[in-house]
Design a protein around this motif. Structure first.
Motif, short mmCIF file in Angstrom:
data_model
loop_
_atom_site.label_atom_id
_atom_site.label_comp_id
_atom_site.label_asym_id
_atom_site.label_seq_id
_atom_site.Cartn_x
_atom_site.Cartn_y
_atom_site.Cartn_z
N LEU A 58 0.70 -1.15 0.10
CA LEU A 58 -0.07 0.04 -0.03
C LEU A 58 1.02 1.22 0.00
CD1 LEU A 58 -2.84 0.79 0.08
CD2 LEU A 58 -2.77 0.99 2.46
N SER A 62 1.13 4.15 -2.94
CA SER A 62 1.07 5.49 -2.41
C SER A 62 2.31 6.48 -2.36
CB SER A 62 0.34 5.56 -0.94
OG SER A 62 -0.78 4.82 -1.01
N GLN A 259 -6.14 5.23 -9.80
CA GLN A 259 -6.06 6.66 -9.19
C GLN A 259 -7.60 6.77 -8.90
OE1 GLN A 259 -4.83 9.29 -11.87
NE2 GLN A 259 -6.02 8.48 -13.80
N GLU A 260 -8.70 6.23 -9.38
CA GLU A 260 -9.89 6.49 -9.11
C GLU A 260 -10.39 5.73 -8.00
OE1 GLU A 260 -11.52 8.88 -10.21
OE2 GLU A 260 -9.99 9.43 -11.90
N MET A 261 -9.57 4.62 -7.59
CA MET A 261 -10.26 3.88 -6.37
C MET A 261 -9.32 4.27 -4.91
SD MET A 261 -9.74 0.16 -8.23
CE MET A 261 -10.40 -0.27 -9.67
N ASP A 262 -10.04 3.83 -3.97
CA ASP A 262 -9.52 4.15 -2.44
C ASP A 262 -8.60 3.11 -2.35
OD1 ASP A 262 -11.10 2.20 -1.79
OD2 ASP A 262 -12.56 3.58 -0.79
N ASP A 263 -7.92 2.97 -1.22
CA ASP A 263 -7.03 1.88 -0.67
C ASP A 263 -7.76 0.65 -0.63
OD1 ASP A 263 -5.02 3.90 -0.72
OD2 ASP A 263 -5.08 4.24 1.49
N ASN A 264 -8.94 0.66 -0.04
CA ASN A 264 -9.67 -0.72 0.39
C ASN A 264 -10.17 -1.32 -1.12
OD1 ASN A 264 -9.63 -0.14 3.00
ND2 ASN A 264 -11.30 0.89 2.96
N GLU A 265 -10.20 -0.67 -2.21
CA GLU A 265 -10.56 -1.37 -3.40
C GLU A 265 -9.33 -1.67 -4.35
OE1 GLU A 265 -14.62 1.21 -4.89
OE2 GLU A 265 -12.65 2.37 -5.09
N LYS A 266 -8.30 -0.99 -4.27
CA LYS A 266 -7.18 -1.46 -5.12
C LYS A 266 -6.11 -2.25 -4.36
CE LYS A 266 -4.35 2.80 -3.76
NZ LYS A 266 -3.77 4.08 -4.34
#
Length: 286
Positions: A58, A62, A259-266
């Motif tokens: 992660l 990031s 880039q359109e997803m948050d951490d829990n999605e990607k």
């Protein structure tokens, strides 16, 4: 428990066969090979906990610095550095295995970054870029790394460092010819190295030599904006060693995809891709 044997690839019967480094070992009844649940994956030689590895993945996506990740996990900087580069190498292998095709309207252009021997024990040519800050020559020279970025209007992207100084015809053909669909339209800034690429790929080439020739359809604004993002991130990293440049180019491609997803999605998507990848890399080969 593994779904299939990493050696023969069969979904065969497996029996437990003791432990190794705290990991349960299994034996395939067909080929008699012994393995653990993460054999032939990038975590095969890793000794850190799973939660720590997720944190490193992660933080890599990031753009968190190695020192900050090491401080958060209470691990050494070399440990975080090695695991981060295992992830970067795996991302590079994933992109190569996709054999992505650019089609339709394609933009291609190059940008240049000063060569960096950051981390080298014996600096043969010049100081690292983060110390010197400028080239010894005016204009383009062999001290600058050429980064070529390509994208189509469908969001498919390929970023690669292809050499030093101006890109050559051979370097462009070697890195991008297999990734272009025939009958596509290529927009470039007028560099001669793209003429042969368009000819070999059976594509149309439109040269936009100035902003006056831009319009709502014919432009290379997308790759120019990508160049700004790449340069900004390289500055934030305070320089990247040139020998690792293509690893970070692969990282930038994946970051733009999610880039359109948050951490829990990607994070689950990346972990699933890494888990299914048959690829190992030990510390000596990094």
């Amino acid at each position: 428990k593994p779904k299939r044997c990493p050696y023969c690839g069969k979904e065969s019967r497996m029996i437990k066969k003791g432990f190794k480094n705290g990991k349960q070992r299994y034996m395939c009844k067909d080929c008699s090979h012994i393995f653990t649940y993460n054999s032939h994956t990038i975590t095969m030689y890793s000794k850190i906990e799973r939660s720590m590895f997720k944190k490193i993945v992660l933080d890599t996506l990031s753009f968190v610095s190695v020192k900050k990740t090491a401080a958060d996990l209470d691990l050494s900087v070399p440990c975080i550095f090695e695991n981060r580069h295992k992830i970067l190498c795996a991302l590079e292998v994933l992109l190569d295995s996709e054999n992505m095709k650019l089609s339709g309207t394609i933009e291609i252009d190059e940008t240049f970054e000063l060569e960096s021997q950051k981390g080298c024990r014996k600096i043969t040519k010049k100081k690292p870029a983060n110390e010197a800050g400028q080239s010894s020559y005016r204009g383009l020279s062999h001290e600058q790394v050429c980064i070529v970025t390509t994208t189509d209007r469908n969001g498919h992207e390929i970023f690669k460092a292809v050499g030093y100084g101006k890109p050559t015809k051979n370097s462009i053909l070697e890195n991008f010819l297999k990734n272009l669909d025939p009958k596509s339209i290529i927009y470039s800034d007028g560099a001669f190295c793209y003429d042969e690429l368009a000819k070999k790929a059976n594509c149309s080439l439109v040269q936009l030599k100035s902003h006056l020739s831009y319009n709502t359809v014919e432009h290379i604004n997308t790759v120019n904006s990508i160049h700004l993002l790449i340069k900004g991130q390289l500055i934030a990293y305070r320089g990247i060693a040139t020998k690792y440049m293509n690893r970070y180019m692969s990282l930038f491609v994946f970051v733009r995809r999610f880039q359109e997803m948050d951490d829990n999605e990607k994070l689950p998507i990346i972990l699933r891709r890494l888990k299914d990848l048959n690829f190992t890399n030990n510390n000596e080969n990094l």
